[in-house]
Design an enzyme around this catalytic site. Structure first.
Site, PDB file in Angstrom:
ATOM      1  N   CYS A 122      41.972  32.844  39.302  1.00  0.00           N
ATOM      2  CA  CYS A 122      42.208  33.444  37.981  1.00  0.00           C
ATOM      3  C   CYS A 122      43.307  32.721  37.198  1.00  0.00           C
ATOM      4  O   CYS A 122      43.169  32.506  35.994  1.00  0.00           O
ATOM      5  CB  CYS A 122      42.509  34.935  38.103  1.00  0.00           C
ATOM      6  SG  CYS A 122      43.866  35.382  39.182  1.00  0.00           S
ATOM      7  N   ASP A 327      40.206  38.096  30.039  1.00  0.00           N
ATOM      8  CA  ASP A 327      40.281  38.354  31.468  1.00  0.00           C
ATOM      9  C   ASP A 327      39.298  37.452  32.220  1.00  0.00           C
ATOM     10  O   ASP A 327      38.105  37.465  31.937  1.00  0.00           O
ATOM     11  CB  ASP A 327      39.941  39.826  31.721  1.00  0.00           C
ATOM     12  CG  ASP A 327      40.271  40.288  33.117  1.00  0.00           C
ATOM     13  OD1 ASP A 327      40.411  39.431  34.009  1.00  0.00           O
ATOM     14  OD2 ASP A 327      40.385  41.510  33.320  1.00  0.00           O
ATOM     15  N   HIS A 329      38.441  37.715  35.370  1.00  0.00           N
ATOM     16  CA  HIS A 329      37.951  38.349  36.584  1.00  0.00           C
ATOM     17  C   HIS A 329      36.502  38.823  36.486  1.00  0.00           C
ATOM     18  O   HIS A 329      36.181  39.987  36.744  1.00  0.00           O
ATOM     19  CB  HIS A 329      38.863  39.519  36.962  1.00  0.00           C
ATOM     20  CG  HIS A 329      40.261  39.103  37.273  1.00  0.00           C
ATOM     21  ND1 HIS A 329      41.248  39.015  36.298  1.00  0.00           N
ATOM     22  CD2 HIS A 329      40.855  38.740  38.436  1.00  0.00           C
ATOM     23  CE1 HIS A 329      42.378  38.621  36.857  1.00  0.00           C
ATOM     24  NE2 HIS A 329      42.174  38.445  38.146  1.00  0.00           N
TER      25      HIS A 329
END
Length: 442
Positions: A122, A327, A329
């Protein structure tokens, strides 16, 4: 704040802008733990954090919350918007940022390594996003917008190709992971913001198409003299290469292999300035919050990489007391260029409202980024930073000085080119320890 907090959540994912819905939720929170269970209840908290770091949102269904109806401006990378009258413009600006997420089924890193970065990549993806924004500003301009289904320019695809998950792309997950090995980070190990910044700096020396000057300001100090010396040194700047006209031309490292480039003498090498900081011990010192907001208001802003422990985000702006972020993820299949070197690009743009979180939840370890295309841009940035020191109730996050302080023992080594044989010099000044920050406090 109306931010997607599941009622029985342990709080780790609270405020992410997502709501878990559907019959599969069973009262569980975003981190996958049952209701009213917190990582602190486990005997080995460190082990639980490592477990949490491997989770994604892939198995859950979410509703993405829209921006709150507020009169406060929404700031996105130096641009103010009104959510009451410019909601479409806000979403178009966000969608136009390059969004890099976990990917699966790409060629094995190092030939025998992982074929997915789910659970560990990430921060590497956030590093890609902040650097991609620098390349967008460099080659397309801050006003450039991505529209689904609209044919984009050659330079856009050149930028995107530089981040594709393959070993010979300049800023691919392969290059970042393998460059980190030389700095004590094994493939699959989580990076902090300082490490990924240092690795990207090294990789940028090979990107002659963009020809960027990458400066990482350590010890919370930006030395103007060093940056001017770096950016104003005489060099041949490789101009933007054309996208291949023939189908047989293959893209290599962001531009056609063997394509002609126009060399020109430039008076200023475009600057990517990355400033790793630690703004507190375990939580962000609230005295820095106003200063952090001001950074998103500067036209030179590239955003911030950081997040929560073992969960990195790319922050692109704020509204009120909430940060706006992309994000990484989410695991998506790896993308391969087609036979005519065209890249299917829809999965590289976030086409839903971005996530938000309270500024107070931000982990204190961050890296702030700025892009100065011209010397005038840099001078303007310096003036804005100097004004910040006069802002009442705000504590400067870093120091801006004209000359190198006496306690700095070594100059920055950033003028190396891909042809340089003196690689040891670059290694000597490479600081890959993410915790080597000076703790700023009142």
């Amino acid at each position: 704040m109306g931010q997607g907090r599941v009622s029985l959540c342990c709080g780790r994912w609270a405020g992410c802008g997502l709501r878990q819905t559907g019959p599969a939720s069973n009262g569980a929170c975003h981190c996958g733990l049952p209701g009213r269970v917190c990582p602190q209840d486990f005997g080995d908290v460190a082990e639980e954090e490592r477990r949490l770091a491997t989770l994604t949102y892939d198995t859950l269904t979410f509703e993405y919350e829209d921006f709150p109806e507020t009169k406060e401006p929404v700031w996105i990378l130096g641009r103010p918007y009104s959510v009451l009258t410019e909601k479409e413009e806000i979403l178009l600006d966000v969608t136009s940022r390059l969004w890099f997420t976990y990917r699966k089924n790409f060629p094995a890193i190092g030939g025998t390594g992982p074929t997915s970065d789910t659970g560990w990549g990430c921060m590497l993806r956030c590093g890609q996003m902040i650097f991609a924004q620098a390349l967008v500003c460099r080659h397309l301009g801050r006003d450039w917008r991505w529209v689904k289904g609209k044919r984009q320019t050659d330079n856009y695809f050149n930028i995107l190709n530089a981040f594709i998950d393959k070993k010979d792309s300049y800023y691919s997950i392969h290059q970042i992971a393998q460059m980190g090995v030389g700095e004590g980070k094994s493939i699959g190990q989580w990076y902090g913001p300082n490490t990924v910044a240092q690795v990207l700096k090294k990789l940028a020396t090979f990107d002659t198409w963009s020809s960027l000057a990458v400066h990482i300001a350590m010890d919370n100090t930006v030395v103007m003299e060093e940056i001017r010396r770096l950016c104003k040194s005489n060099f041949l700047c490789a101009g933007a290469a054309a996208f291949p006209a023939a189908e047989s031309d293959l893209l290599y490292n962001g531009y056609p292999d063997g394509a002609e480039v126009t060399d020109r003498l430039s008076l200023w090498k475009p600057l990517v300035l990355l400033i790793p900081l630690r703004l507190g011990l375990t939580d962000i010192n609230e005295a820095y919050i106003e200063t952090l907001k001001q950074c998103f208001m500067m036209p030179q802003s590239l955003g911030v990489i950081g997040g929560k422990p073992n969960s990195a985000h790319y922050f692109i702006g704020y509204v009120g007391e909430e940060l706006i972020y992309l994000d990484p993820h989410t695991t998506q299949p790896a993308v391969e260029p087609s036979d005519n070197s065209c890249i299917p690009d829809e999965s590289f743009h976030c086409q839903h409202p971005p996530c938000r979180m309270s500024i107070a939840e931000l982990d204190p370890s961050i890296a702030v980024g700025f892009f100065c295309n011209t010397e005038e841009d840099f001078n303007d940035w310096c003036q804005q930073i100097k004004k910040l020191s006069l802002l009442r109730g705000a504590l400067p996050m870093f120091e801006l000085v004209e000359h190198q302080p006496s306690h700095f023992s070594s100059p920055d080594v950033l003028n190396l080119t891909p042809d340089s044989s003196d690689a040891d010099r670059l290694e000597r000044f490479f600081d890959s320890e993410d915790e080597d920050f000076e703790i700023l406090s009142l």
